[in-house]
Design a protein around this motif. Sequence first.
Motif, PDB file in Angstrom:
ATOM      1  N   GLU A  51      -2.326  17.170   0.702  1.00  0.00           N
ATOM      2  CA  GLU A  51      -1.642  15.972   1.190  1.00  0.00           C
ATOM      3  C   GLU A  51      -0.137  16.154   1.078  1.00  0.00           C
ATOM      4  O   GLU A  51       0.364  16.738   0.120  1.00  0.00           O
ATOM      5  CB  GLU A  51      -2.089  14.772   0.361  1.00  0.00           C
ATOM      6  N   ILE A  52       0.576  15.647   2.064  1.00  0.00           N
ATOM      7  CA  ILE A  52       2.038  15.729   2.082  1.00  0.00           C
ATOM      8  C   ILE A  52       2.589  14.367   1.674  1.00  0.00           C
ATOM      9  O   ILE A  52       2.269  13.348   2.278  1.00  0.00           O
ATOM     10  CB  ILE A  52       2.553  16.113   3.481  1.00  0.00           C
ATOM     11  N   SER A  53       3.395  14.359   0.634  1.00  0.00           N
ATOM     12  CA  SER A  53       3.996  13.115   0.169  1.00  0.00           C
ATOM     13  C   SER A  53       5.442  13.038   0.657  1.00  0.00           C
ATOM     14  O   SER A  53       6.182  14.019   0.583  1.00  0.00           O
ATOM     15  CB  SER A  53       3.953  13.040  -1.355  1.00  0.00           C
ATOM     16  N   THR A  54       5.827  11.895   1.175  1.00  0.00           N
ATOM     17  CA  THR A  54       7.201  11.688   1.625  1.00  0.00           C
ATOM     18  C   THR A  54       7.816  10.555   0.823  1.00  0.00           C
ATOM     19  O   THR A  54       7.133   9.859   0.066  1.00  0.00           O
ATOM     20  CB  THR A  54       7.253  11.335   3.122  1.00  0.00           C
ATOM     21  N   GLU A  55       9.101  10.350   0.994  1.00  0.00           N
ATOM     22  CA  GLU A  55       9.779   9.261   0.299  1.00  0.00           C
ATOM     23  C   GLU A  55       9.577   7.934   1.020  1.00  0.00           C
ATOM     24  O   GLU A  55      10.044   6.899   0.565  1.00  0.00           O
ATOM     25  CB  GLU A  55      11.274   9.565   0.186  1.00  0.00           C
ATOM     26  N   GLU A  56       8.892   7.974   2.160  1.00  0.00           N
ATOM     27  CA  GLU A  56       8.725   6.770   2.969  1.00  0.00           C
ATOM     28  C   GLU A  56       7.244   6.519   3.218  1.00  0.00           C
ATOM     29  O   GLU A  56       6.802   6.329   4.353  1.00  0.00           O
ATOM     30  CB  GLU A  56       9.503   6.906   4.274  1.00  0.00           C
ATOM     31  N   ASP A  57       6.447   6.544   2.140  1.00  0.00           N
ATOM     32  CA  ASP A  57       5.005   6.369   2.290  1.00  0.00           C
ATOM     33  C   ASP A  57       4.520   5.012   1.797  1.00  0.00           C
ATOM     34  O   ASP A  57       3.327   4.811   1.605  1.00  0.00           O
ATOM     35  CB  ASP A  57       4.249   7.493   1.580  1.00  0.00           C
ATOM     36  N   VAL A 101      -4.873  19.819  21.830  1.00  0.00           N
ATOM     37  CA  VAL A 101      -3.962  20.132  20.722  1.00  0.00           C
ATOM     38  C   VAL A 101      -4.771  20.880  19.664  1.00  0.00           C
ATOM     39  O   VAL A 101      -6.002  20.753  19.589  1.00  0.00           O
ATOM     40  CB  VAL A 101      -3.326  18.863  20.106  1.00  0.00           C
ATOM     41  N   ARG A 102      -4.070  21.656  18.862  1.00  0.00           N
ATOM     42  CA  ARG A 102      -4.773  22.468  17.864  1.00  0.00           C
ATOM     43  C   ARG A 102      -4.997  21.710  16.561  1.00  0.00           C
ATOM     44  O   ARG A 102      -5.983  21.959  15.851  1.00  0.00           O
ATOM     45  CB  ARG A 102      -3.977  23.744  17.595  1.00  0.00           C
ATOM     46  N   ALA A 103      -4.108  20.828  16.231  1.00  0.00           N
ATOM     47  CA  ALA A 103      -4.212  20.065  14.991  1.00  0.00           C
ATOM     48  C   ALA A 103      -3.510  18.724  15.166  1.00  0.00           C
ATOM     49  O   ALA A 103      -2.835  18.486  16.170  1.00  0.00           O
ATOM     50  CB  ALA A 103      -3.614  20.842  13.826  1.00  0.00           C
ATOM     51  N   MET A 104      -3.668  17.885  14.165  1.00  0.00           N
ATOM     52  CA  MET A 104      -3.069  16.551  14.219  1.00  0.00           C
ATOM     53  C   MET A 104      -2.519  16.187  12.850  1.00  0.00           C
ATOM     54  O   MET A 104      -3.167  16.382  11.829  1.00  0.00           O
ATOM     55  CB  MET A 104      -4.121  15.523  14.644  1.00  0.00           C
ATOM     56  N   MET A 105      -1.306  15.634  12.841  1.00  0.00           N
ATOM     57  CA  MET A 105      -0.708  15.106  11.619  1.00  0.00           C
ATOM     58  C   MET A 105      -1.008  13.608  11.586  1.00  0.00           C
ATOM     59  O   MET A 105      -0.727  12.885  12.542  1.00  0.00           O
ATOM     60  CB  MET A 105       0.796  15.345  11.593  1.00  0.00           C
ATOM     61  N   SER A 106      -1.588  13.149  10.465  1.00  0.00           N
ATOM     62  CA  SER A 106      -2.070  11.772  10.407  1.00  0.00           C
ATOM     63  C   SER A 106      -1.806  11.148   9.047  1.00  0.00           C
ATOM     64  O   SER A 106      -1.695  11.851   8.041  1.00  0.00           O
ATOM     65  CB  SER A 106      -3.579  11.759  10.693  1.00  0.00           C
ATOM     66  N   ASP A 107      -1.761   9.842   9.030  1.00  0.00           N
ATOM     67  CA  ASP A 107      -1.802   9.113   7.762  1.00  0.00           C
ATOM     68  C   ASP A 107      -3.066   9.531   7.013  1.00  0.00           C
ATOM     69  O   ASP A 107      -4.140   9.695   7.609  1.00  0.00           O
ATOM     70  CB  ASP A 107      -1.827   7.614   8.043  1.00  0.00           C
ATOM     71  N   LYS A 108      -2.951   9.685   5.704  1.00  0.00           N
ATOM     72  CA  LYS A 108      -4.065  10.172   4.894  1.00  0.00           C
ATOM     73  C   LYS A 108      -5.299   9.281   5.002  1.00  0.00           C
ATOM     74  O   LYS A 108      -6.415   9.779   5.210  1.00  0.00           O
ATOM     75  CB  LYS A 108      -3.627  10.261   3.430  1.00  0.00           C
ATOM     76  N   VAL A 109      -5.107   7.973   4.874  1.00  0.00           N
ATOM     77  CA  VAL A 109      -6.255   7.071   4.842  1.00  0.00           C
ATOM     78  C   VAL A 109      -6.950   7.012   6.188  1.00  0.00           C
ATOM     79  O   VAL A 109      -8.179   7.139   6.279  1.00  0.00           O
ATOM     80  CB  VAL A 109      -5.818   5.662   4.397  1.00  0.00           C
ATOM     81  N   PHE A 167       0.846  -1.190   0.000  1.00  0.00           N
ATOM     82  CA  PHE A 167       0.000   0.000   0.000  1.00  0.00           C
ATOM     83  C   PHE A 167       0.885   1.245   0.000  1.00  0.00           C
ATOM     84  O   PHE A 167       1.992   1.218   0.546  1.00  0.00           O
ATOM     85  CB  PHE A 167      -0.908   0.009   1.240  1.00  0.00           C
ATOM     86  N   HIS A 168       0.387   2.308  -0.625  1.00  0.00           N
ATOM     87  CA  HIS A 168       1.073   3.596  -0.607  1.00  0.00           C
ATOM     88  C   HIS A 168       0.116   4.657  -0.083  1.00  0.00           C
ATOM     89  O   HIS A 168      -1.080   4.635  -0.393  1.00  0.00           O
ATOM     90  CB  HIS A 168       1.538   3.987  -2.012  1.00  0.00           C
ATOM     91  N   THR A 169       0.620   5.590   0.696  1.00  0.00           N
ATOM     92  CA  THR A 169      -0.216   6.638   1.261  1.00  0.00           C
ATOM     93  C   THR A 169       0.596   7.900   1.477  1.00  0.00           C
ATOM     94  O   THR A 169       1.798   7.938   1.207  1.00  0.00           O
ATOM     95  CB  THR A 169      -0.852   6.163   2.588  1.00  0.00           C
ATOM     96  N   GLY A 170      -0.059   8.953   1.960  1.00  0.00           N
ATOM     97  CA  GLY A 170       0.616  10.198   2.312  1.00  0.00           C
ATOM     98  C   GLY A 170       0.171  10.614   3.701  1.00  0.00           C
ATOM     99  O   GLY A 170      -0.487   9.843   4.410  1.00  0.00           O
ATOM    100  N   ILE A 171       0.512  11.822   4.120  1.00  0.00           N
ATOM    101  CA  ILE A 171       0.087  12.320   5.424  1.00  0.00           C
ATOM    102  C   ILE A 171      -0.648  13.647   5.250  1.00  0.00           C
ATOM    103  O   ILE A 171      -0.432  14.366   4.271  1.00  0.00           O
ATOM    104  CB  ILE A 171       1.266  12.474   6.407  1.00  0.00           C
ATOM    105  N   ILE A 172      -1.520  13.954   6.203  1.00  0.00           N
ATOM    106  CA  ILE A 172      -2.338  15.169   6.148  1.00  0.00           C
ATOM    107  C   ILE A 172      -2.366  15.840   7.512  1.00  0.00           C
ATOM    108  O   ILE A 172      -2.146  15.197   8.544  1.00  0.00           O
ATOM    109  CB  ILE A 172      -3.784  14.862   5.702  1.00  0.00           C
TER     110      ILE A 172
END
Length: 298
Positions: free
Chosen positions: A224-230, A196-204, A133-138
């Motif tokens: 969406e934020i894409s990384t090299e390790e998604d 907390v004001r916000a949360m960084m999470s896996d996209k899915v 699977f491939h994903t990003g973070i939001i």
Amino acid sequence: MTNSMTSSMGKKALWLAPLSAAMLLLAGCNNSSAPAESAEADTASDAPLNIKIATESSYKPFSYTDADGKLIGYEIELVDALCAQMKAECEVISQDWDGLIPGLNAQKFDAIIAGMSITSERKEVVDFSEPYFHTGIILIGKKGDDISVADLNNQPIAAQRSTVSSQYLQDEHTEADIKLYDTQDNAYLDLTSGRVRAMMSDKVTGNDWLKTDAGKDYEVKGQEISTEEDAMGIAFRKGDPLVAKFNTALAELKDNGTYDQITGSYFGTSSTAAAQKAVATIDSVEEAPADAMAAEEK
């Protein structure tokens, strides 16, 4: 030759004869036992594999529990299909996120399937299967709040510990007030309570939470934020031959359509790889010069 020498040689011959016979007998026994040992080895190799697989059960829709406490989700269905393809007997157990890799290397279980991204740091201590699977973070924040990824300085931002999301915050937003949690669920709780004001999470997993009643007042902030390790993979102990077995089974599931069927039932597309390729194609078309686009249309 003297009589004494002849007598001595005769005695040696008489002594060696039974020894030679015994050696021949032993050799015969060894030769006859070799096929039996080989057959036993073949029988053992044909026996079903018994594999214990660990997951972390608060990562919906990848792996979570239903009302009866049963493990369900995309990864659970995928691993069931992989084990059926290998004709293996598999047991899936739930573990705390922080204990997954230490437990694997302590031989408490044989593999990990838990939305675990294939990172360079993890590859130093475990081996991974091919990505499944491939994903990003939001970034998730409350509706109407103007917080953005560009400005997280001094802001309390949540993320699950030891994930790509938390690593991204620690690498790229050192001035943020980063709050780390043992599970996604606990991070969501602090988000909705205002700690907390916000949360960084896996996209899915993040988008799945936004569809719930608890997440109805929240939204994705920015792109969406894409990384090299998604890319996500199944983790194994270093050098474990199970890696090759799972890779073969995964390739077979992709060939026979089972992988697309399972993936499509959860994410609305027959293949996440195909979906990502489509997105990449759209992005490249949008960035292409007008004459190149015209040529492509032809």
